[in-house]
Motif scaffolding. Structure first.
Motif, PDB file in Angstrom:
ATOM      1  N   LEU A   1       0.841  -1.202   0.000  1.00  0.00           N
ATOM      2  CA  LEU A   1       0.000   0.000   0.000  1.00  0.00           C
ATOM      3  C   LEU A   1       0.875   1.251   0.000  1.00  0.00           C
ATOM      4  CD1 LEU A   1      -2.939  -0.936   2.385  1.00  0.00           C
ATOM      5  CD2 LEU A   1      -3.105  -0.376  -0.046  1.00  0.00           C
ATOM      6  N   LYS A   2       1.943   1.237   0.791  1.00  0.00           N
ATOM      7  CA  LYS A   2       2.889   2.370   0.816  1.00  0.00           C
ATOM      8  C   LYS A   2       3.503   2.547  -0.575  1.00  0.00           C
ATOM      9  CE  LYS A   2       7.059   3.976   3.212  1.00  0.00           C
ATOM     10  NZ  LYS A   2       6.656   5.082   4.062  1.00  0.00           N
ATOM     11  N   TRP A   3       3.887   1.437  -1.206  1.00  0.00           N
ATOM     12  CA  TRP A   3       4.483   1.500  -2.539  1.00  0.00           C
ATOM     13  C   TRP A   3       3.501   2.076  -3.559  1.00  0.00           C
ATOM     14  CZ3 TRP A   3       3.769  -1.402  -7.211  1.00  0.00           C
ATOM     15  CH2 TRP A   3       4.804  -1.270  -8.135  1.00  0.00           C
ATOM     16  N   PHE A   4       2.258   1.575  -3.529  1.00  0.00           N
ATOM     17  CA  PHE A   4       1.242   2.098  -4.448  1.00  0.00           C
ATOM     18  C   PHE A   4       1.028   3.593  -4.233  1.00  0.00           C
ATOM     19  CE2 PHE A   4      -0.701  -2.349  -4.793  1.00  0.00           C
ATOM     20  CZ  PHE A   4      -0.316  -2.524  -6.119  1.00  0.00           C
ATOM     21  N   LYS A   5       0.968   4.020  -2.979  1.00  0.00           N
ATOM     22  CA  LYS A   5       0.690   5.420  -2.671  1.00  0.00           C
ATOM     23  C   LYS A   5       1.873   6.331  -2.980  1.00  0.00           C
ATOM     24  CE  LYS A   5      -2.567   4.309   1.038  1.00  0.00           C
ATOM     25  NZ  LYS A   5      -2.828   4.393   2.494  1.00  0.00           N
ATOM     26  N   GLU A   6       3.069   5.945  -2.512  1.00  0.00           N
ATOM     27  CA  GLU A   6       4.232   6.827  -2.634  1.00  0.00           C
ATOM     28  C   GLU A   6       4.931   6.735  -3.990  1.00  0.00           C
ATOM     29  OE1 GLU A   6       6.954   6.731   0.662  1.00  0.00           O
ATOM     30  OE2 GLU A   6       5.318   6.818   2.122  1.00  0.00           O
ATOM     31  N   ILE A   7       5.028   5.554  -4.532  1.00  0.00           N
ATOM     32  CA  ILE A   7       5.749   5.379  -5.797  1.00  0.00           C
ATOM     33  C   ILE A   7       4.811   5.521  -6.990  1.00  0.00           C
ATOM     34  CG2 ILE A   7       7.142   3.782  -7.180  1.00  0.00           C
ATOM     35  CD1 ILE A   7       8.578   4.909  -4.628  1.00  0.00           C
TER      36      ILE A   7
ATOM     37  N   LYS B   1       1.737   6.763  -6.879  1.00  0.00           N
ATOM     38  CA  LYS B   1       0.859   7.942  -6.682  1.00  0.00           C
ATOM     39  C   LYS B   1      -0.627   7.593  -6.765  1.00  0.00           C
ATOM     40  CE  LYS B   1       4.477  10.644  -6.460  1.00  0.00           C
ATOM     41  NZ  LYS B   1       5.158  10.556  -5.211  1.00  0.00           N
ATOM     42  N   VAL B   2      -1.006   6.461  -6.191  1.00  0.00           N
ATOM     43  CA  VAL B   2      -2.413   6.039  -6.181  1.00  0.00           C
ATOM     44  C   VAL B   2      -3.090   6.648  -4.958  1.00  0.00           C
ATOM     45  CG1 VAL B   2      -3.981   4.065  -6.009  1.00  0.00           C
ATOM     46  CG2 VAL B   2      -1.872   3.861  -7.352  1.00  0.00           C
ATOM     47  N   PRO B   3      -4.154   7.445  -5.162  1.00  0.00           N
ATOM     48  CA  PRO B   3      -4.875   8.000  -4.016  1.00  0.00           C
ATOM     49  C   PRO B   3      -5.726   6.923  -3.327  1.00  0.00           C
ATOM     50  CG  PRO B   3      -5.885   8.726  -6.079  1.00  0.00           C
ATOM     51  CD  PRO B   3      -4.671   7.919  -6.444  1.00  0.00           C
ATOM     52  N   ASP B   4      -5.985   7.133  -2.049  1.00  0.00           N
ATOM     53  CA  ASP B   4      -6.733   6.155  -1.247  1.00  0.00           C
ATOM     54  C   ASP B   4      -8.071   5.756  -1.863  1.00  0.00           C
ATOM     55  OD1 ASP B   4      -4.782   5.935   0.652  1.00  0.00           O
ATOM     56  OD2 ASP B   4      -5.770   7.204   2.137  1.00  0.00           O
ATOM     57  N   ASP B   5      -8.761   6.690  -2.499  1.00  0.00           N
ATOM     58  CA  ASP B   5     -10.109   6.384  -2.992  1.00  0.00           C
ATOM     59  C   ASP B   5     -10.112   5.476  -4.226  1.00  0.00           C
ATOM     60  OD1 ASP B   5      -9.119   8.279  -4.782  1.00  0.00           O
ATOM     61  OD2 ASP B   5     -10.964   9.459  -4.812  1.00  0.00           O
ATOM     62  N   ARG B   6      -8.924   5.175  -4.777  1.00  0.00           N
ATOM     63  CA  ARG B   6      -8.867   4.254  -5.930  1.00  0.00           C
ATOM     64  C   ARG B   6      -8.582   2.811  -5.522  1.00  0.00           C
ATOM     65  NH1 ARG B   6      -5.142   6.594 -10.059  1.00  0.00           N
ATOM     66  NH2 ARG B   6      -5.185   4.489 -10.905  1.00  0.00           N
ATOM     67  N   PHE B   7      -8.460   2.562  -4.205  1.00  0.00           N
ATOM     68  CA  PHE B   7      -8.231   1.194  -3.751  1.00  0.00           C
ATOM     69  C   PHE B   7      -9.559   0.504  -3.522  1.00  0.00           C
ATOM     70  CE2 PHE B   7      -4.215   3.128  -2.205  1.00  0.00           C
ATOM     71  CZ  PHE B   7      -3.335   2.322  -2.915  1.00  0.00           C
ATOM     72  N   SER B   8      -9.600  -0.746  -3.935  1.00  0.00           N
ATOM     73  CA  SER B   8     -10.735  -1.623  -3.674  1.00  0.00           C
ATOM     74  C   SER B   8     -10.147  -2.883  -3.042  1.00  0.00           C
ATOM     75  CB  SER B   8     -11.438  -1.943  -4.987  1.00  0.00           C
ATOM     76  OG  SER B   8     -12.472  -2.856  -4.774  1.00  0.00           O
TER      77      SER B   8
ATOM     78  N   VAL C   1      -6.311  -1.788  -7.661  1.00  0.00           N
ATOM     79  CA  VAL C   1      -6.257  -0.360  -7.961  1.00  0.00           C
ATOM     80  C   VAL C   1      -7.244  -0.120  -9.093  1.00  0.00           C
ATOM     81  CG1 VAL C   1      -4.833   1.553  -8.775  1.00  0.00           C
ATOM     82  CG2 VAL C   1      -3.856  -0.164  -7.233  1.00  0.00           C
ATOM     83  N   ARG C   2      -8.316   0.602  -8.772  1.00  0.00           N
ATOM     84  CA  ARG C   2      -9.311   0.915  -9.802  1.00  0.00           C
ATOM     85  C   ARG C   2      -8.713   1.887 -10.809  1.00  0.00           C
ATOM     86  NH1 ARG C   2     -13.197   0.998  -5.160  1.00  0.00           N
ATOM     87  NH2 ARG C   2     -12.799   3.213  -4.988  1.00  0.00           N
ATOM     88  N   GLN C   3      -9.149   1.749 -12.047  1.00  0.00           N
ATOM     89  CA  GLN C   3      -8.666   2.587 -13.156  1.00  0.00           C
ATOM     90  C   GLN C   3      -7.139   2.499 -13.236  1.00  0.00           C
ATOM     91  OE1 GLN C   3     -10.190   6.406 -12.010  1.00  0.00           O
ATOM     92  NE2 GLN C   3     -12.308   5.853 -12.444  1.00  0.00           N
TER      93      GLN C   3
END
Length: 181
Positions: free
Chosen positions: A85-91, A93-100, A159-161
């Motif tokens: 989750l840290k990798w998706f967010k920081e590297i 740049k996936v915002p929290d609302d795109r996680f399912s 990760v949606r979209q």
């Protein structure tokens, strides 16, 4: 029985027990020392190290099947889930609302589904509204597990979209292999 009792009182038995206890203590000390060495050698990850570590973990446990465009990662290890989750967010740049998120767990846990979902929601800090329906796996458990009441199944991160991200991740994975294979 009498002979065994006498044997336990003998010096050779006591000596063997002392020796085994010393070996056990040395093993415990060595384990602690090597753990500390490992922690010191890793230290704090730089952003670039996080980048490469995440690619390797995604390559290992992420959705890499051919013809797929979905970005996803599934695992049961809470630390690995938090790392990704840290990798998706920081590297990425996936915002929290795109996680399912979706839990998968054996059907013997059907009475614990809400508890398990709350566990993953609290751990990931992602609201339950972003969770898909939990999948109950229909298989007979052939083994009695000591952690039966604390088992939390696996968590699937989607990760949606994420089509463009998946294509980029595929390039990152290919880039890792080019320098080695």
């Amino acid at each position: 029985i009498e002979r065994l009792d006498k044997r336990q009182e003998s010096g050779s038995y006591k000596g063997r027990m002392k020796f085994l206890e010393r070996i056990r203590k040395e093993r415990i000390e060595e384990t602690a020392r090597l753990r500390e060495e490992g922690l010191k050698e890793i230290g704090k990850l730089s952003k670039r190290e996080l980048f490469f570590s995440g690619i390797a973990m995604y390559w290992s446990e992420g959705y890499t099947y051919l013809g797929g465009e979905q970005v996803g990662f599934t695992n049961s290890d809470p630390k690995m889930i938090l790392f990704m989750l840290k990798w998706f967010k920081e590297i990425c740049k996936v915002p929290d609302d795109r996680f399912s998120l979706q839990v998968k767990i054996n059907q013997i846990h059907k009475n614990r589904v809400k508890e398990v979902e709350k566990y993953w929601s609290k751990l990931t800090k992602i609201p339950l509204q972003q969770f898909n329906k939990t999948v109950l796996i229909k298989s007979k458990v052939k083994k009695n597990y000591p952690n039966l009441n604390t088992h939390h199944g696996t968590l699937r991160i989607i990760v949606r979209q994420g089509t463009q991200l998946r294509r980029k991740i595929n390039g990152w994975v290919e880039g890792l292999t080019k320098g080695v294979i």
